[in-house]
Scaffold this motif. Structure first.
Motif, mmCIF file in Angstrom:
data_model
loop_
_atom_site.group_PDB
_atom_site.id
_atom_site.type_symbol
_atom_site.label_atom_id
_atom_site.label_comp_id
_atom_site.label_asym_id
_atom_site.label_seq_id
_atom_site.Cartn_x
_atom_site.Cartn_y
_atom_site.Cartn_z
ATOM 1 N N GLU A 211 0.825 -1.216 0.000
ATOM 2 C CA GLU A 211 0.000 0.000 0.000
ATOM 3 C C GLU A 211 0.858 1.265 0.000
ATOM 4 O O GLU A 211 0.575 2.230 -0.725
ATOM 5 C CB GLU A 211 -0.916 -0.001 1.223
ATOM 6 N N LEU A 212 1.943 1.241 0.787
ATOM 7 C CA LEU A 212 2.831 2.406 0.852
ATOM 8 C C LEU A 212 3.572 2.606 -0.471
ATOM 9 O O LEU A 212 3.755 3.751 -0.930
ATOM 10 C CB LEU A 212 3.835 2.248 2.003
ATOM 11 N N VAL A 213 3.980 1.521 -1.084
ATOM 12 C CA VAL A 213 4.666 1.610 -2.384
ATOM 13 C C VAL A 213 3.704 2.127 -3.445
ATOM 14 O O VAL A 213 4.058 2.963 -4.291
ATOM 15 C CB VAL A 213 5.253 0.233 -2.782
ATOM 16 N N ALA A 214 2.460 1.660 -3.392
ATOM 17 C CA ALA A 214 1.441 2.138 -4.345
ATOM 18 C C ALA A 214 1.182 3.629 -4.167
ATOM 19 O O ALA A 214 0.808 4.329 -5.119
ATOM 20 C CB ALA A 214 0.144 1.353 -4.152
ATOM 21 N N GLY A 216 3.477 5.772 -3.616
ATOM 22 C CA GLY A 216 4.620 6.545 -4.091
ATOM 23 C C GLY A 216 5.883 6.389 -3.275
ATOM 24 O O GLY A 216 6.926 6.952 -3.608
ATOM 25 N N MET A 217 5.867 5.619 -2.203
ATOM 26 C CA MET A 217 7.061 5.451 -1.364
ATOM 27 C C MET A 217 7.938 4.333 -1.936
ATOM 28 O O MET A 217 7.428 3.353 -2.480
ATOM 29 C CB MET A 217 6.621 5.084 0.061
ATOM 30 N N ASP A 218 9.269 4.491 -1.850
ATOM 31 C CA ASP A 218 10.146 3.403 -2.311
ATOM 32 C C ASP A 218 10.068 2.244 -1.316
ATOM 33 O O ASP A 218 9.736 2.429 -0.150
ATOM 34 C CB ASP A 218 11.583 3.891 -2.469
ATOM 35 N N GLU A 219 10.421 1.040 -1.798
ATOM 36 C CA GLU A 219 10.186 -0.178 -1.007
ATOM 37 C C GLU A 219 10.973 -0.192 0.298
ATOM 38 O O GLU A 219 10.454 -0.598 1.342
ATOM 39 C CB GLU A 219 10.527 -1.422 -1.837
ATOM 40 N N GLU A 220 12.259 0.197 0.270
ATOM 41 C CA GLU A 220 13.063 0.162 1.481
ATOM 42 C C GLU A 220 12.502 1.069 2.566
ATOM 43 O O GLU A 220 12.451 0.708 3.739
ATOM 44 C CB GLU A 220 14.517 0.554 1.166
ATOM 45 N N THR A 221 12.061 2.250 2.156
ATOM 46 C CA THR A 221 11.455 3.175 3.118
ATOM 47 C C THR A 221 10.139 2.601 3.635
ATOM 48 O O THR A 221 9.824 2.695 4.832
ATOM 49 C CB THR A 221 11.216 4.550 2.478
ATOM 50 N N ALA A 222 9.361 1.992 2.734
ATOM 51 C CA ALA A 222 8.073 1.412 3.115
ATOM 52 C C ALA A 222 8.240 0.323 4.168
ATOM 53 O O ALA A 222 7.427 0.209 5.091
ATOM 54 C CB ALA A 222 7.373 0.842 1.879
#
Length: 592
Positions: A211-214, A216-222
């Motif tokens: 959901e966070l990646v969707a 706009g957040m990058d995966e590592e940060t998510a």
């Protein structure tokens, strides 16, 4: 004295007399005669050739001629190898002596024996034991038995990883999604129940990351910002701060897991003399890390984390305390080692841990030494290979593991199915005894299949192959033992046979010679920390007996002296098989 020791003593006298050589033990090389040559033992004569100033074949011939006597009946010289046939009387007396020694091959443990601590299992309280744990536990238990058979006092120990972020993940998932579920309400073992919530955490955590990646957040940060992970980290901090609610939940869920572990260990046939818990040892580790920082052994970074610089040792920098003050596995292991050496006068500490942790134990050894603990450099990491499956590696958080309880139950069920096919002759045995035999055979198949592999190698587990009664398997050896026990029961019903002078068959001598090798096999297995050495021996002995049994009659032998000898030989072979399998943690049924 063993046969080898007796021969070595005679060879020393002969080469001194013939060539003026003061031979030492290293020069006298005795080995089992190769099957294509006549003989029981072979002396390698090359170490004496230079001093003798003669051709190897001539040296072998001259030594052989001088050795013929009560012990050596005849010989043949093949270049630099002296093949000796041992007198039959020696083998007969040898068997009688071994038969009278119930603990033949086993070195007694005395008050003066050195103490070895063997650590194995090391489970996490967020999931049940799986196939990887099975290999770990079976290796640890067998190594402990083998070392005790070599005269060590052995303390079997376990370190339970009962704290940390992974434990908090299960706790948080149960709080969020459990609705008060318990082992009683669900009908599940406690370790299985908690393992389900560990898998549930990962499932919900992945959803949040997606959901966070969707958004706009990058995966590592998510991964770092996902609410579930932040909550789990906050729970770990509360645990370390002794928050009463978190601690109460932690104790309740861990108690469920321990009850489940106890059932699994009991079924597996392993146990421990002492158990340490990371929740008790990590504080000792933190104290040592903080002491090390004060003494300039470690350093603190700007984010408040504590590190060890190991670059001078050819390694990198190692985190010892996180920036929030929470500890890592290394911190716990430092504390555990300190407590163990405080509690026991340990001469050798052995960690049975998979080969993916080799770097970890190199670092642990260096850090303990740097902290001033004299035992730091002496730690032994028994590094074993991973158990692999036909469809790849196991992943606990994804729920794709082979569960230890389910695996053992399946192996026992397979043994029952084999009995239905009349491979096991259980028709005249009541159901309770049939179930007990199936348990021994199923677990014996599992244990032997895992232990027969060189422990340092990765292995592919194949349940179907392990239950085969015709190959290099536990059931084959168990069946051989049961066959001998059947012969011995029938022999006990006969009149006592008379003893007397007999002529031994070649296969009888081969069997006695194999039995005499048992003490050296145990010694080799101890030196190499390898149950596989015992497996290979037990299989070879069972094969040799079956070959003898196929060619010669025991109970129907008309010569009473021969019959009595063969009964005694069979009894000693059965005992040796039982003791070898005992060192592997494998039970042998009296009937099959």
């Amino acid at each position: 004295m063993t046969l080898e020791q007796q021969l070595a003593a005679q060879v020393k006298v002969v080469v001194k007399d013939l060539y003026g050589i003061e031979a030492d033990d290293k020069q006298i090389q005795l080995q089992k005669t190769r099957p294509e040559f006549e003989g029981n033992l072979t002396l390698v004569v090359f170490p004496f050739v230079k001093a003798a100033r003669k051709a190897p074949a001539q040296v072998a011939q001259e030594i052989g001629e001088r050795l013929v006597g009560e012990l050596v009946e005849r010989f043949n010289a093949v270049q630099g190898f002296l093949n000796m046939v041992i007198a039959q009387d020696y083998w007969v007396h040898c068997l009688e002596k071994i038969a009278a020694d119930e603990r033949y091959g086993l070195t007694p443990v005395t008050p003066e024996s050195k103490l070895m601590m063997v650590e194995y299992s090391s489970p996490n309280t967020n999931k049940p034991l799986h196939l990887g744990h099975v290999r770990n536990n079976l290796l640890g238990w067998s190594i402990a038995q083998i070392q005790e058979a070599n005269g060590w006092k052995v303390v079997k120990t376990n370190i339970v990883n009962d704290r940390g972020i992974h434990i908090c993940k299960s706790m948080l998932a149960w709080l969020r999604y459990g609705n008060g579920e318990t082992p009683e309400s669900s009908g599940k073992k406690g370790d299985h129940l908690i393992g389900d919530y560990y898998v549930r955490f990962d499932k919900e955590y992945r959803k949040q990351i997606a959901e966070l990646v969707a958004g706009g957040m990058d995966e590592e940060t998510a991964k770092k910002e996902a609410p579930l992970m932040k909550e789990a980290q906050a729970m770990l901090l509360k645990w370390e701060q002794n928050d009463p609610e978190v601690r109460a939940l932690w104790k309740k869920m861990n108690d469920w897991v321990y009850a489940g572990f106890d059932e699994t260990y009991k079924m597996m046939g392993v146990s421990f003399d002492t158990i340490y818990y990371e929740s008790n040892t990590y504080l000792e580790g933190k104290k040592e890390v903080e002491r090390g920082e004060k003494e300039g052994l470690f350093y603190r970074r700007e984010d408040n984390s504590v590190w060890a610089d190991l670059t001078k040792d050819g390694l990198d920098e190692k985190l010892l305390l996180r920036s929030d003050g929470t500890s890592v596995y290394m911190t716990q292991d430092i504390g555990t080692a300190k407590l163990r050496f405080r509690d026991y006068p340990i001469d050798k500490m052995v960690y049975v841990v998979g080969n993916e942790q080799e770097y970890h134990f190199k670092v642990l050894s260096i850090l303990l030494d740097r902290l001033g603990f004299p035992f730091g450099k002496e730690l032994v990491h028994f590094s074993y290979g991973m158990v692999e499956l036909p469809n790849g590696k196991m992943k606990s958080r994804e729920g794709t593991v082979v569960d230890a309880d389910e695996l053992m139950a399946a192996m026992i069920q397979d043994a029952k199915e084999v009995s239905k096919d009349k491979v096991l002759r259980l028709n005249d045995i009541n159901e309770e005894e049939q179930n007990e035999i199936a348990r021994k055979v199923g677990l014996g198949a599992l244990k032997y299949f895992i232990l027969k592999v060189d422990p340092r190698k990765n292995m592919l587990f194949n349940p179907e192959e392990s239950i085969d009664f015709n190959g290099n398997t536990g059931p084959f050896i168990q069946y051989t033992y049961a066959r001998i026990r059947s012969v011995l029961r029938k022999a006990a019903e006969q009149e006592q046979a008379k003893t007397g002078k007999i002529s031994l068959e070649e296969k009888e001598i081969e069997l006695i010679q194999r039995i005499t090798e048992f003490p050296n096999v145990i010694k080799q297995a101890g030196e190499e920390f390898s149950p596989a050495v015992i497996c290979n021996y037990a299989y070879a002995l069972a094969q040799a007996f079956n070959s003898f049994y196929h060619d010669y009659s025991i109970l129907n032998e008309p010569d009473e002296a021969k019959r009595a000898f063969r009964v005694q030989l069979s009894a000693v072979i059965a005992r040796t098989i039982r003791q070898a399998m005992m060192l592997l943690g494998i039970e042998v049924p009296e009937r099959m």
